[in-house]
Design a protein around this motif. Structure first.
Motif, PDB file in Angstrom:
ATOM      1  N   ALA A   1       1.163  -1.483   0.317  1.00 19.19           N
ATOM      2  CA  ALA A   1       0.144   0.079   0.370  1.00 19.19           C
ATOM      3  C   ALA A   1       0.701   1.410  -0.159  1.00 19.19           C
ATOM      4  CB  ALA A   1      -1.585   0.144   1.288  1.00 19.19           C
ATOM      5  N   ALA A   2       2.268   1.412   1.241  1.00 20.25           N
ATOM      6  CA  ALA A   2       3.053   2.422   0.683  1.00 20.25           C
ATOM      7  C   ALA A   2       3.633   2.627  -0.388  1.00 20.25           C
ATOM      8  CB  ALA A   2       3.632   2.246   1.910  1.00 20.25           C
ATOM      9  N   LEU A   3       4.175   1.266  -1.240  1.00 18.06           N
ATOM     10  CA  LEU A   3       5.064   2.362  -2.477  1.00 18.06           C
ATOM     11  C   LEU A   3       3.691   2.072  -3.355  1.00 18.06           C
ATOM     12  CD1 LEU A   3       6.347  -1.409  -2.661  1.00 18.06           C
ATOM     13  CD2 LEU A   3       7.158   1.148  -2.325  1.00 18.06           C
ATOM     14  N   LYS A   4       2.729   1.754  -3.505  1.00 16.49           N
ATOM     15  CA  LYS A   4       0.848   2.248  -4.497  1.00 16.49           C
ATOM     16  C   LYS A   4       1.582   3.631  -4.086  1.00 16.49           C
ATOM     17  CE  LYS A   4      -2.190  -0.522  -5.907  1.00 16.49           C
ATOM     18  NZ  LYS A   4      -2.980  -0.682  -6.176  1.00 16.49           N
ATOM     19  N   GLN A   5       1.116   4.450  -2.976  1.00 15.90           N
ATOM     20  CA  GLN A   5       0.579   5.841  -2.338  1.00 15.90           C
ATOM     21  C   GLN A   5       1.887   6.660  -3.399  1.00 15.90           C
ATOM     22  OE1 GLN A   5      -1.078   6.368   0.928  1.00 15.90           O
ATOM     23  NE2 GLN A   5      -3.023   5.392   0.875  1.00 15.90           N
ATOM     24  N   ALA A   6       3.389   6.137  -3.353  1.00 17.77           N
ATOM     25  CA  ALA A   6       4.416   7.107  -3.600  1.00 17.77           C
ATOM     26  C   ALA A   6       4.094   6.909  -4.840  1.00 17.77           C
ATOM     27  CB  ALA A   6       5.642   5.722  -2.775  1.00 17.77           C
ATOM     28  N   ARG A   7       4.706   8.920  -4.837  1.00 22.27           N
ATOM     29  CA  ARG A   7       5.582   8.931  -6.042  1.00 22.27           C
ATOM     30  C   ARG A   7       6.855   9.481  -5.893  1.00 22.27           C
ATOM     31  NH1 ARG A   7       0.628   8.149  -6.337  1.00 22.27           N
ATOM     32  NH2 ARG A   7      -1.421   9.954  -5.719  1.00 22.27           N
ATOM     33  N   TYR A   8       7.082   8.188  -6.983  1.00 18.48           N
ATOM     34  CA  TYR A   8       8.411   8.341  -7.732  1.00 18.48           C
ATOM     35  C   TYR A   8       8.883   8.796  -8.885  1.00 18.48           C
ATOM     36  CZ  TYR A   8       8.521   4.109  -4.479  1.00 18.48           C
ATOM     37  OH  TYR A   8       8.532   3.927  -3.108  1.00 18.48           O
TER      38      TYR A   8
ATOM     39  N   ILE B   1      -5.509  -0.372  -0.849  1.00 14.71           N
ATOM     40  CA  ILE B   1      -4.671  -1.141  -1.959  1.00 14.71           C
ATOM     41  C   ILE B   1      -5.863  -1.039  -2.703  1.00 14.71           C
ATOM     42  CG2 ILE B   1      -3.975  -2.958  -2.703  1.00 14.71           C
ATOM     43  CD1 ILE B   1      -2.536  -3.959  -0.085  1.00 14.71           C
ATOM     44  N   ALA B   2      -6.671  -1.377  -2.607  1.00 12.25           N
ATOM     45  CA  ALA B   2      -8.312  -1.064  -3.582  1.00 12.25           C
ATOM     46  C   ALA B   2      -7.719   0.013  -4.253  1.00 12.25           C
ATOM     47  CB  ALA B   2      -8.709  -1.789  -3.427  1.00 12.25           C
ATOM     48  N   GLY B   3      -8.180   0.906  -3.215  1.00  5.92           N
ATOM     49  CA  GLY B   3      -8.319   2.319  -3.040  1.00  5.92           C
ATOM     50  C   GLY B   3      -7.001   3.255  -4.558  1.00  5.92           C
ATOM     51  N   CYS B   4      -5.734   2.679  -4.160  1.00  2.00           N
ATOM     52  CA  CYS B   4      -4.668   3.063  -5.104  1.00  2.00           C
ATOM     53  C   CYS B   4      -4.488   2.505  -6.165  1.00  2.00           C
ATOM     54  CB  CYS B   4      -3.774   2.641  -4.441  1.00  2.00           C
ATOM     55  SG  CYS B   4      -3.520   3.124  -2.589  1.00  2.00           S
TER      56      CYS B   4
ATOM     57  N   GLN C   1      -1.211   6.087   9.230  1.00  2.00           N
ATOM     58  CA  GLN C   1      -2.270   7.365   8.589  1.00  2.00           C
ATOM     59  C   GLN C   1      -2.052   7.433   7.196  1.00  2.00           C
ATOM     60  OE1 GLN C   1      -1.481   9.664  12.494  1.00  2.00           O
ATOM     61  NE2 GLN C   1      -3.654   9.182  13.849  1.00  2.00           N
ATOM     62  N   SER C   2      -0.756   7.561   7.351  1.00  2.00           N
ATOM     63  CA  SER C   2      -0.781   8.410   5.745  1.00  2.00           C
ATOM     64  C   SER C   2      -0.752   7.026   4.486  1.00  2.00           C
ATOM     65  CB  SER C   2       1.477   7.853   5.879  1.00  2.00           C
ATOM     66  OG  SER C   2       1.284   6.994   5.447  1.00  2.00           O
ATOM     67  N   LEU C   3      -1.592   6.107   5.183  1.00  2.00           N
ATOM     68  CA  LEU C   3      -2.250   5.223   3.711  1.00  2.00           C
ATOM     69  C   LEU C   3      -3.706   5.227   4.276  1.00  2.00           C
ATOM     70  CD1 LEU C   3      -0.150   1.437   5.471  1.00  2.00           C
ATOM     71  CD2 LEU C   3       0.316   3.593   2.982  1.00  2.00           C
ATOM     72  N   GLY C   4      -4.020   6.059   5.249  1.00  2.30           N
ATOM     73  CA  GLY C   4      -6.104   6.314   5.666  1.00  2.30           C
ATOM     74  C   GLY C   4      -6.392   5.821   5.854  1.00  2.30           C
ATOM     75  N   ILE C   5      -5.443   4.644   7.079  1.00  2.00           N
ATOM     76  CA  ILE C   5      -5.687   4.056   8.701  1.00  2.00           C
ATOM     77  C   ILE C   5      -5.618   5.087   9.725  1.00  2.00           C
ATOM     78  CG2 ILE C   5      -5.737   1.797   9.551  1.00  2.00           C
ATOM     79  CD1 ILE C   5      -4.244   0.516   6.709  1.00  2.00           C
ATOM     80  N   ASP C   6      -6.866   5.246  10.102  1.00  2.00           N
ATOM     81  CA  ASP C   6      -6.709   5.816  11.409  1.00  2.00           C
ATOM     82  C   ASP C   6      -7.435   4.586  12.864  1.00  2.00           C
ATOM     83  OD1 ASP C   6      -6.652   7.113  13.648  1.00  2.00           O
ATOM     84  OD2 ASP C   6      -8.548   8.950  12.774  1.00  2.00           O
ATOM     85  N   LEU C   7      -6.437   4.475  13.541  1.00  4.37           N
ATOM     86  CA  LEU C   7      -6.965   3.431  15.194  1.00  4.37           C
ATOM     87  C   LEU C   7      -8.504   4.072  15.711  1.00  4.37           C
ATOM     88  CD1 LEU C   7      -3.772   1.678  15.787  1.00  4.37           C
ATOM     89  CD2 LEU C   7      -6.099   1.450  13.489  1.00  4.37           C
ATOM     90  N   GLY C   8      -7.857   5.252  16.013  1.00  2.00           N
ATOM     91  CA  GLY C   8      -8.818   6.289  16.760  1.00  2.00           C
ATOM     92  C   GLY C   8      -9.661   6.631  16.753  1.00  2.00           C
ATOM     93  N   VAL C   9     -10.526   6.029  15.481  1.00  6.40           N
ATOM     94  CA  VAL C   9     -11.601   6.328  15.417  1.00  6.40           C
ATOM     95  C   VAL C   9     -12.930   5.903  15.771  1.00  6.40           C
ATOM     96  CG1 VAL C   9     -13.072   7.161  12.817  1.00  6.40           C
ATOM     97  CG2 VAL C   9     -11.047   7.550  12.709  1.00  6.40           C
ATOM     98  N   GLN C  10     -13.253   6.385  16.608  1.00  5.02           N
ATOM     99  CA  GLN C  10     -14.921   6.251  17.494  1.00  5.02           C
ATOM    100  C   GLN C  10     -15.532   4.794  15.914  1.00  5.02           C
ATOM    101  OE1 GLN C  10     -15.343   4.801  19.911  1.00  5.02           O
ATOM    102  NE2 GLN C  10     -14.095   5.617  21.140  1.00  5.02           N
ATOM    103  N   GLY C  11     -16.561   3.599  16.342  1.00 12.27           N
ATOM    104  CA  GLY C  11     -17.146   3.209  15.461  1.00 12.27           C
ATOM    105  C   GLY C  11     -16.529   2.514  13.758  1.00 12.27           C
ATOM    106  N   SER C  12     -15.394   3.158  13.873  1.00  8.57           N
ATOM    107  CA  SER C  12     -14.647   2.328  13.086  1.00  8.57           C
ATOM    108  C   SER C  12     -15.080   0.543  12.749  1.00  8.57           C
ATOM    109  CB  SER C  12     -13.094   2.582  12.628  1.00  8.57           C
ATOM    110  OG  SER C  12     -12.205   2.021  13.586  1.00  8.57           O
ATOM    111  N   SER C  13     -14.545   0.139  11.750  1.00  7.17           N
ATOM    112  CA  SER C  13     -14.889  -1.097  11.694  1.00  7.17           C
ATOM    113  C   SER C  13     -13.001  -1.934  11.993  1.00  7.17           C
ATOM    114  CB  SER C  13     -14.567  -1.463   9.692  1.00  7.17           C
ATOM    115  OG  SER C  13     -13.333  -1.202   9.193  1.00  7.17           O
TER     116      SER C  13
END
Length: 140
Positions: free
Chosen positions: A17-24, A132-135, A73-85
């Motif tokens: 996921a990090a490699l997919k989001q990176a700009r090279y 990954i699917a979002g990238c 968080q740089s991947l769009g994953i936030d553990l601190g969100v209440q009610g998240s999956s």
């Protein structure tokens, strides 16, 4: 540059996921190879009764410490969100001891901020699958 990542566990998916989001400056293409299919979708909250295969709780968990949060968080994953999956649960204290010498215990933390968060591996894996699917627009 061509990249092949062998193993679609949490680390392999996070790297992919990090490699997919990176700009090279040069084009990058890659593949994630794993023997297991992607985690089933959608991922309901752990207390949901929807009949999804991710219902209920799992005893396979990871502890995510504060230094790992910016990466997730740089991947769009936030553990601190209440009610998240992810349903991550923070903890602010930890007691370590040796079974035969409990008097030699070490207590960590005790503050108001969490030392780390516990999250079920299957839920973190599903969140990485979504990332990954979002990238897909990056050309991977």
């Amino acid at each position: 540059m061509d990249v092949a990542i062998l193993g679609g566990g949490i680390v392999g998916k996070a790297l992919f996921a990090a490699l997919k989001q990176a700009r090279y400056p040069l084009p990058v293409s890659g593949i994630l190879i794993d023997r297991e299919p992607a985690t089933p979708k959608p991922v309901p909250p752990a207390h949901s009764k929807s009949g999804d295969s991710l219902n209920g709780y799992s005893n396979r968990v990871s502890s995510i410490n504060a230094s790992q949060l910016p990466f997730l968080q740089s991947l769009g994953i936030d553990l601190g969100v209440q009610g998240s999956s992810l349903e991550a649960q923070g903890y602010s204290q930890m007691l370590l001891w040796y079974a035969d010498h409990q008097e030699a215990a070490v207590r960590l933390g005790g503050g108001k901020r969490p030392l780390a968060w516990i999250v079920e591996n299957r839920r973190l894996s599903a969140a990485l699958d979504d990332c990954i699917a979002g990238c897909e627009a990056t050309g991977w």
